[in-house]
Design a protein around this motif. Structure first.
Motif, PDB file in Angstrom:
ATOM      1  N   PRO A 147       0.816  -1.220   0.000  1.00 42.39           N
ATOM      2  CA  PRO A 147       0.000   0.000   0.000  1.00 42.39           C
ATOM      3  C   PRO A 147       0.851   1.272   0.000  1.00 42.39           C
ATOM      4  N   ALA A 148       2.009   1.211   0.632  1.00 41.73           N
ATOM      5  CA  ALA A 148       2.852   2.409   0.739  1.00 41.73           C
ATOM      6  C   ALA A 148       3.640   2.680  -0.540  1.00 41.73           C
ATOM      7  N   THR A 149       4.066   1.641  -1.235  1.00 41.24           N
ATOM      8  CA  THR A 149       4.884   1.812  -2.434  1.00 41.24           C
ATOM      9  C   THR A 149       4.104   1.387  -3.672  1.00 41.24           C
ATOM     10  N   THR A 150       3.970   2.313  -4.599  1.00 41.47           N
ATOM     11  CA  THR A 150       3.278   2.015  -5.847  1.00 41.47           C
ATOM     12  C   THR A 150       4.260   2.170  -7.005  1.00 41.47           C
ATOM     13  N   ILE A 151       3.840   1.725  -8.161  1.00 40.01           N
ATOM     14  CA  ILE A 151       4.678   1.863  -9.348  1.00 40.01           C
ATOM     15  C   ILE A 151       4.871   3.344  -9.673  1.00 40.01           C
ATOM     16  N   ASP A 152       3.851   4.151  -9.417  1.00 40.86           N
ATOM     17  CA  ASP A 152       3.979   5.588  -9.672  1.00 40.86           C
ATOM     18  C   ASP A 152       5.086   6.207  -8.824  1.00 40.86           C
ATOM     19  N   GLN A 153       5.208   5.777  -7.569  1.00 39.89           N
ATOM     20  CA  GLN A 153       6.285   6.289  -6.716  1.00 39.89           C
ATOM     21  C   GLN A 153       7.646   5.841  -7.240  1.00 39.89           C
ATOM     22  N   LEU A 154       7.727   4.602  -7.682  1.00 36.43           N
ATOM     23  CA  LEU A 154       8.974   4.091  -8.240  1.00 36.43           C
ATOM     24  C   LEU A 154       9.356   4.860  -9.507  1.00 36.43           C
ATOM     25  N   CYS A 155       8.363   5.227 -10.298  1.00 34.47           N
ATOM     26  CA  CYS A 155       8.607   6.031 -11.506  1.00 34.47           C
ATOM     27  C   CYS A 155       9.204   7.385 -11.143  1.00 34.47           C
ATOM     28  N   LYS A 156       8.691   8.006 -10.082  1.00 36.23           N
ATOM     29  CA  LYS A 156       9.226   9.296  -9.638  1.00 36.23           C
ATOM     30  C   LYS A 156      10.658   9.155  -9.163  1.00 36.23           C
ATOM     31  N   VAL A 157      10.939   8.075  -8.429  1.00 37.87           N
ATOM     32  CA  VAL A 157      12.291   7.845  -7.920  1.00 37.87           C
ATOM     33  C   VAL A 157      13.279   7.688  -9.077  1.00 37.87           C
ATOM     34  N   LEU A 158      12.881   6.924 -10.101  1.00 35.59           N
ATOM     35  CA  LEU A 158      13.776   6.629 -11.218  1.00 35.59           C
ATOM     36  C   LEU A 158      13.734   7.680 -12.322  1.00 35.59           C
ATOM     37  N   GLY A 159      12.685   8.493 -12.339  1.00 38.65           N
ATOM     38  CA  GLY A 159      12.545   9.472 -13.406  1.00 38.65           C
ATOM     39  C   GLY A 159      12.250   8.825 -14.741  1.00 38.65           C
ATOM     40  N   ARG A 160      11.480   7.754 -14.711  1.00 40.63           N
ATOM     41  CA  ARG A 160      11.124   7.018 -15.936  1.00 40.63           C
ATOM     42  C   ARG A 160       9.615   6.943 -16.070  1.00 40.63           C
ATOM     43  N   SER A 161       9.173   6.574 -17.257  1.00 43.86           N
ATOM     44  CA  SER A 161       7.740   6.429 -17.479  1.00 43.86           C
ATOM     45  C   SER A 161       7.248   5.138 -16.827  1.00 43.86           C
ATOM     46  N   LYS A 162       5.961   5.092 -16.602  1.00 49.72           N
ATOM     47  CA  LYS A 162       5.343   3.919 -15.968  1.00 49.72           C
ATOM     48  C   LYS A 162       5.539   2.680 -16.829  1.00 49.72           C
ATOM     49  N   THR A 163       5.422   2.831 -18.133  1.00 49.13           N
ATOM     50  CA  THR A 163       5.587   1.697 -19.044  1.00 49.13           C
ATOM     51  C   THR A 163       6.988   1.110 -18.940  1.00 49.13           C
ATOM     52  N   LYS A 164       8.006   1.981 -18.911  1.00 47.40           N
ATOM     53  CA  LYS A 164       9.384   1.488 -18.836  1.00 47.40           C
ATOM     54  C   LYS A 164       9.663   0.781 -17.519  1.00 47.40           C
ATOM     55  N   VAL A 165       9.130   1.323 -16.432  1.00 45.11           N
ATOM     56  CA  VAL A 165       9.353   0.684 -15.122  1.00 45.11           C
ATOM     57  C   VAL A 165       8.654  -0.669 -15.071  1.00 45.11           C
ATOM     58  N   ILE A 166       7.446  -0.744 -15.588  1.00 48.75           N
ATOM     59  CA  ILE A 166       6.722  -2.023 -15.606  1.00 48.75           C
ATOM     60  C   ILE A 166       7.485  -3.040 -16.448  1.00 48.75           C
ATOM     61  N   MET A 167       8.020  -2.608 -17.576  1.00 50.72           N
ATOM     62  CA  MET A 167       8.804  -3.518 -18.416  1.00 50.72           C
ATOM     63  C   MET A 167      10.056  -3.995 -17.681  1.00 50.72           C
ATOM     64  N   GLN A 168      10.702  -3.094 -16.921  1.00 51.62           N
ATOM     65  CA  GLN A 168      11.872  -3.495 -16.149  1.00 51.62           C
ATOM     66  C   GLN A 168      11.501  -4.515 -15.081  1.00 51.62           C
ATOM     67  N   LEU A 169      10.383  -4.310 -14.423  1.00 49.58           N
ATOM     68  CA  LEU A 169       9.964  -5.231 -13.361  1.00 49.58           C
ATOM     69  C   LEU A 169       9.576  -6.603 -13.918  1.00 49.58           C
ATOM     70  N   HIS A 170       9.110  -6.633 -15.159  1.00 52.26           N
ATOM     71  CA  HIS A 170       8.723  -7.904 -15.780  1.00 52.26           C
ATOM     72  C   HIS A 170       9.872  -8.547 -16.566  1.00 52.26           C
ATOM     73  N   GLY A 171      10.994  -7.869 -16.639  1.00 51.93           N
ATOM     74  CA  GLY A 171      12.148  -8.441 -17.321  1.00 51.93           C
ATOM     75  C   GLY A 171      12.089  -8.371 -18.830  1.00 51.93           C
ATOM     76  N   THR A 172      11.327  -7.417 -19.365  1.00 48.44           N
ATOM     77  CA  THR A 172      11.223  -7.322 -20.820  1.00 48.44           C
ATOM     78  C   THR A 172      11.887  -6.073 -21.375  1.00 48.44           C
ATOM     79  N   GLY A 173      12.112  -5.075 -20.535  1.00 51.90           N
ATOM     80  CA  GLY A 173      12.737  -3.839 -21.004  1.00 51.90           C
ATOM     81  C   GLY A 173      14.239  -3.874 -20.781  1.00 51.90           C
ATOM     82  N   VAL A 174      14.791  -2.706 -20.597  1.00 50.11           N
ATOM     83  CA  VAL A 174      16.212  -2.570 -20.303  1.00 50.11           C
ATOM     84  C   VAL A 174      16.399  -2.821 -18.802  1.00 50.11           C
ATOM     85  N   PRO A 175      17.380  -3.606 -18.411  1.00 53.51           N
ATOM     86  CA  PRO A 175      17.571  -3.896 -16.983  1.00 53.51           C
ATOM     87  C   PRO A 175      17.895  -2.636 -16.174  1.00 53.51           C
TER      88      PRO A 175
END
Length: 133
Positions: free
Chosen positions: A27-55
């Motif tokens: 509940p405290a950590t969402t993908i949107d928060q992770l996107c802000k931390v990394l400065g990346r789009s939601k799509t790119k972060v989701i791809m990284q978490l699923h192992g399909t984008g750039v590591p």
């Protein structure tokens, strides 16, 4: 068309660790928060978490560790140990476990320096080494 990124075992273990941290703090950590931390789009972060984008890069992983209030060096060492185990590299795994159990930085640096120096001595016989002036 861009070439597809090649994921190593370390990359896969890194993504799995981030997913595990996210699930424990869901509940405290969402993908949107992770996107802000990394400065990346939601799509790119989701791809990284699923192992399909750039590591994740090492810098990105350090940012994520700080976000989850974890020590980046210890976390990455654990990931390297897990990857060595998954790759069935028992020698590397043993070395990494030894380092992890003795996490005093000064000892680690001294041990690495000792190993590098002894490796250089073996690799270069005395006649090929530079003479000190």
């Amino acid at each position: 068309m861009k070439p597809k990124a090649i994921w190593t075992t370390v990359d896969t273990c890194t993504a799995a660790q981030v997913v595990a941290w996210m699930s424990t703090t869901h509940p405290a950590t969402t993908i949107d928060q992770l996107c802000k931390v990394l400065g990346r789009s939601k799509t790119k972060v989701i791809m990284q978490l699923h192992g399909t984008g750039v590591p994740f890069t090492l810098g990105e992983f350090a940012l994520i560790c700080r976000h989850f209030r974890r020590e980046p060096a210890r976390c990455y060492l654990n990931i390297l140990t897990q990857a060595a185990h998954e790759d069935n590299d028992t020698e590397e795994e043993a070395i990494l476990r030894k380092i992890a159990s003795d996490m005093d930085e000064s000892r680690i640096i001294a041990g690495i320096a000792r190993d590098v120096l002894s490796d250089n001595i073996k690799r270069f016989p005395p006649r090929y080494r530079r003479k000190r002036q």
